[in-house]
Structure formats: structure tokens, C-alpha cells
Design a protein around this motif. Structure first.
Motif, short mmCIF file in Angstrom:
data_model
loop_
_atom_site.label_atom_id
_atom_site.label_comp_id
_atom_site.label_asym_id
_atom_site.label_seq_id
_atom_site.Cartn_x
_atom_site.Cartn_y
_atom_site.Cartn_z
N GLY A 132 0.79 -1.22 0.00
CA GLY A 132 0.00 0.00 0.00
C GLY A 132 0.82 1.27 0.00
N ALA A 133 2.15 1.15 0.03
CA ALA A 133 3.02 2.34 0.07
C ALA A 133 3.12 3.03 -1.29
CB ALA A 133 4.41 1.96 0.57
N GLY A 134 2.82 2.29 -2.36
CA GLY A 134 2.86 2.90 -3.70
C GLY A 134 3.92 2.35 -4.61
N LYS A 135 4.50 1.19 -4.27
CA LYS A 135 5.57 0.61 -5.11
C LYS A 135 5.05 0.27 -6.51
CE LYS A 135 6.21 -2.91 -2.42
NZ LYS A 135 5.05 -2.63 -1.54
N THR A 136 3.96 -0.49 -6.54
CA THR A 136 3.40 -0.89 -7.83
C THR A 136 2.87 0.32 -8.60
OG1 THR A 136 2.80 -3.08 -6.98
CG2 THR A 136 1.65 -2.34 -8.95
N ALA A 193 3.15 4.11 -13.20
CA ALA A 193 3.37 5.44 -13.77
C ALA A 193 4.43 5.39 -14.87
CB ALA A 193 3.78 6.42 -12.67
N ILE A 194 5.48 4.60 -14.65
CA ILE A 194 6.50 4.41 -15.68
C ILE A 194 5.89 3.75 -16.91
CG2 ILE A 194 8.70 3.28 -16.24
CD1 ILE A 194 9.41 3.47 -13.24
N HIS A 195 5.00 2.77 -16.67
CA HIS A 195 4.32 2.10 -17.79
C HIS A 195 3.50 3.10 -18.60
CE1 HIS A 195 1.36 -0.56 -19.81
NE2 HIS A 195 2.36 -1.42 -19.82
N TYR A 196 2.86 4.05 -17.93
CA TYR A 196 2.11 5.10 -18.63
C TYR A 196 3.01 5.86 -19.61
CZ TYR A 196 -2.72 5.58 -16.88
OH TYR A 196 -4.06 5.41 -16.63
N LEU A 197 4.23 6.15 -19.19
CA LEU A 197 5.15 6.90 -20.06
C LEU A 197 5.50 6.11 -21.32
CD1 LEU A 197 7.62 8.35 -17.40
CD2 LEU A 197 5.68 9.51 -18.48
N CYS A 198 5.43 4.78 -21.22
CA CYS A 198 5.80 3.93 -22.36
C CYS A 198 4.60 3.57 -23.24
CB CYS A 198 6.45 2.64 -21.84
SG CYS A 198 7.96 2.91 -20.89
N PHE A 199 3.44 3.37 -22.62
CA PHE A 199 2.28 2.85 -23.36
C PHE A 199 1.08 3.79 -23.35
CE2 PHE A 199 4.69 -1.00 -22.51
CZ PHE A 199 4.58 -1.70 -23.71
N THR A 200 1.17 4.92 -22.69
CA THR A 200 0.09 5.90 -22.54
C THR A 200 -1.09 5.36 -21.74
OG1 THR A 200 -1.29 5.45 -24.53
CG2 THR A 200 0.71 6.78 -24.85
N ILE A 231 1.48 12.85 -15.03
CA ILE A 231 2.74 12.11 -14.93
C ILE A 231 3.73 12.75 -15.89
CG2 ILE A 231 3.89 9.88 -15.15
CD1 ILE A 231 1.08 8.59 -14.90
N GLU A 232 4.89 13.12 -15.39
CA GLU A 232 5.93 13.69 -16.25
C GLU A 232 7.21 12.91 -16.08
OE1 GLU A 232 8.61 17.77 -16.53
OE2 GLU A 232 6.44 17.96 -16.23
N VAL A 258 9.15 -3.86 -20.76
CA VAL A 258 8.70 -5.21 -20.40
C VAL A 258 8.36 -5.21 -18.92
CG1 VAL A 258 9.36 -7.64 -20.19
CG2 VAL A 258 10.08 -6.32 -22.20
N VAL A 259 7.21 -5.80 -18.58
CA VAL A 259 6.75 -5.86 -17.19
C VAL A 259 6.62 -7.33 -16.78
CG1 VAL A 259 4.95 -5.21 -15.55
CG2 VAL A 259 5.41 -3.75 -17.54
N ILE A 260 7.07 -7.63 -15.55
CA ILE A 260 6.81 -8.94 -14.95
C ILE A 260 6.15 -8.67 -13.60
CG2 ILE A 260 7.73 -11.14 -14.16
CD1 ILE A 260 10.11 -10.77 -15.99
#
Length: 361
Positions: free
Chosen positions: A35-39, A44-51, A72-73, A117-119
Motif C-alpha cells: 500500500g506504500a505505492g511501489k506498484t 506510472a513508468i508504464h504510462y510513459l511507455c504505453f500511454t 505524470i511527467e 517489459v513488465v513482470i
């Protein structure tokens, strides 16, 4: 040639009010309680790659509770050139995406610019779930490599929706002008042929590579067979649509086409998911993902970003060591990895002998 994320700023995104993170090393460990926000940071990084999100279909579900909209910037370096990517969800629900302050007319044009790539824990559905998960995996990979494939897939899915809607209307008393169906079939065939031909050619190379990766990970002689299953191997799409038309009019949906394609995994002569152990399933999942990385790097000329979410919770220590040794040995790959246990994360990452940045949430 390389790709790296230098920093990211989050505003009203999921559990974040406003946060900014700078990334100084190639390997970044992110630790903290559930719940701390790791995922969320990985997403957010995935958003930068795939919108879009990796974990949720709705953009609105990613807005901080009680707020409207998010921003997200990201500041990245691609082949030595500094770039800025920004994703904004407005209060109106409209989403915008800009690259170096230039807005995209279509978000699909950005796909593949920052390969990724996400796992994640739920990715095991790729092995044990329905065919939709495996098609999504193939489509996501191919869309990063081939813009023409992505456009053909988008058009196919749009026409498929129109055809299914028309089939439903036949049973609702809105007339039976089958010439409309002829036109939709012609359009579906045009796009479907492109998708099938691209998938077939790509998977002839990709599936043997994934099988090889599985052998390397499992370290055992296990006869794994990976096969592309499609009705279009037996007949062309135009013929299939003619043959199934009467059935389609009864069931009110399109029962043949590339939207039914699948990847079939076998262990010996039996279906992989029915007899494989947990360890074997995880090994095949990582084999597919590592083969995805191999292909993206080969075709793009640089490594994709790698996002590893809570893999420690799903793997034994030996598999974790093998996985990290495999992915971290590539000096070109920037890796973000999360864990609930900071000591475990630091110990595992430092054991590979590479500079590591730890972010504790």
C-alpha cells in the motif's frame, strides 16, 4: 544506443499527492510495505511507455481518491538525447499525451518509442489463463515493433465490434440487409490477413527463442513445445467467414477469425498448464518475458525498460538469483524492481555486484 528514465513526477496519481523521484543508477530497487505505492510507481513508468496503465483498464481508477485528474511527467534519455514525456488526465476525463511538448494526434503513434517489459504477480495468467491473455502478450510485443501491425489490429477490432453489433441487430428486427455484412467481411479480411501474416512470421522466430530461454532457466531436459494456434492455418479468413455466417447470425457474434488465436504450451504430449508445477509455470513465464526482451533489444537496437513487481513473493531464492543474474548482466538495461522487504531487496541486488539505488517508500 540506450534508453533510461532519469526522473519522474507524479501529481494526484493513485496514492500519490505529489512526488518526484530521480534515478541515478541503472538498477533501482523500490521497497516499502503493502500500500506504500511501489506498484503505482511502476505503473506510472508504464504510462510513459504505453500511454496507459498495466493494471487497470480505466484511467479514472488511477486518480487519487477525492481528486479529479492526474499528471505524470518523465524525463528520459534515448540514444543520448534528452526527452520529456507527459501524460495528463483532465478533470473532464480527456487524456492528453505529449512528447517534448508536442501532442500526439493518436496515442498509438507513441507505442514502441520507449519499449518496456513488465513482470508482475498476476502475469502467471499468461500461462494458466484464457487465450485472451496470450493474444494480448503477442499483440503488446508486436505493437512495439511494427506500427503497421498495431494499426491493422486497431482497425480489425473496430470492424469486429461493428460486425458483432450488426449481427445482434438482425435478431432485434432492424432488417436483414446482408450486403452490409458483405462489406464488413471484406474489411475484416483485409485487416485480419495483415495481423495473421505478421503474427505467423514473428512467432516462427519468437517461440523457439522462448523455448530456449525456458531450458536455460529450468536447467533440465524438459520437452516444452510452444505452438501458434490459428484457424487461419487451415483456411483463409474470407472462407471461414462464409462457412460460419449462418452460425454467426444465430449466436450473434463472429465465431471465426484472428481474435480467437492462441499460443499452445505443451510439456511432453500433455497441456503444460494441466501438469506443470508452480516452478515450471514461473519458469515458462520468465522465459516468455526474457525472450520478449531479447527481441525488443534486437529489433530496436537498445534494451527496453524492465519493470519487476513483487517477484520475490512468487519465487524461491534460487530462481530469484538466476533471474537477476540474467537480466542484470545486460549493462544496457535499466531495471526497476519492487519488494516489501528492504533488507531482502538490498541483499539480493548487491549480491549481483552492480551499482544499485534503493528508494524506500
Amino acid at each position: 544506443m540506450s534508453l533510461s528514465l532519469q526522473s519522474i513526477s507524479l501529481f494526484q496519481f493513485k496514492n500519490y499527492d505529489f512526488e518526484h523521484y530521480s534515478f541515478s543508477n541503472r538498477i533501482v530497487g523500490i521497497c516499502g510495505r503493502n500500500g506504500a505505492g511501489k506498484t503505482n510507481l511502476l505503473d506510472a513508468i508504464h504510462y510513459l511507455c504505453f500511454t496507459k496503465s498495466y493494471f487497470h483498464r480505466s484511467d479514472a481508477s488511477n486518480v487519487r481518491h477525492g481528486q479529479q485528474g492526474f499528471r505524470i511527467e518523465g524525463h528520459l534519455t534515448l540514444n543520448g538525447k534528452a526527452e520529456k514525456a507527459v501524460c495528463i488526465l483532465r478533470e473532464t476525463g480527456k487524456k492528453e499525451f505529449t512528447l517534448n511538448d508536442e501532442p500526439y494526434s493518436r496515442f498509438s503513434k507513441h507505442i514502441g518509442h520507449y519499449p518496456c517489459v513488465v513482470i508482475a504477480p498476476d502475469d502467471v495468467e499468461l500461462i494458466i489463463g484464457g487465450s485472451e491473455e496470450r493474444r494480448k502478450f503477442v499483440d503488446t510485443l508486436l505493437s512495439q515493433l511494427d506500427p503497421a501491425y498495431l494499426q491493422a489490429l486497431i482497425h480489425y477490432n473496430k470492424i469486429l465490434q461493428q460486425r458483432n453489433s450488426f449481427l445482434r441487430s438482425l435478431n432485434e428486427g432492424f432488417g436483414r440487409d446482408l450486403s452490409v455484412l458483405d462489406i464488413l467481411d471484406e474489411q475484416l479480411v483485409k485487416e485480419g490477413r495483415i495481423v495473421f501474416a505478421t503474427r505467423a512470421a514473428f512467432l516462427r522466430t519468437f517461440l523457439p527463442l522462448a523455448a530456449q530461454r525456458y531450458s536455460e532457466i529450468s536447467q533440465q531436459e524438459e520437452p516444452v513445445d510452444l505452438v501458434y494456434d490459428s484457424e487461419l492455418h487451415q483456411a483463409d479468413l474470407a472462407s471461414l467467414l462464409r462457412i460460419t455466417r449462418q452460425k454467426d447470425m444465430v449466436v450473434q457474434r463472429t465465431s471465426a477469425g484472428i481474435h480467437r488465436d492462441d499460443l499452445v504450451f505443451q510439456l511432453g504430449a500433455q497441456t503444460f498448464k494441466s501438469i506443470a508445477s508452480q516452478g515450471q509455470r514461473k519458469s515458462l513465464l520468465f522465459a516468455l518475458k526474457l525472450a520478449e526482451m531479447d527481441i525488443l533489444k534486437k529489433e530496436k537496437g537498445f534494451s527496453p525498460l524492465l519493470l519487476l513487481d513483487d517477484v520475490f513473493e512468487k519465487l524461491d531464492e534460487e530462481r530469484i538469483t538466476n533471474l537477476l543474474a540474467s537480466v542484470c548482466s545486460d549493462q544496457d538495461t535499466q531495471i526497476f524492481i519492487t519488494d516489501t522487504n528492504c533488507k531482502r531487496l538490498e541483499g539480493s541486488l548487491h549480491s549481483i555486484g552492480q551499482p544499485v539505488q534503493i528508494i524506500a517508500l
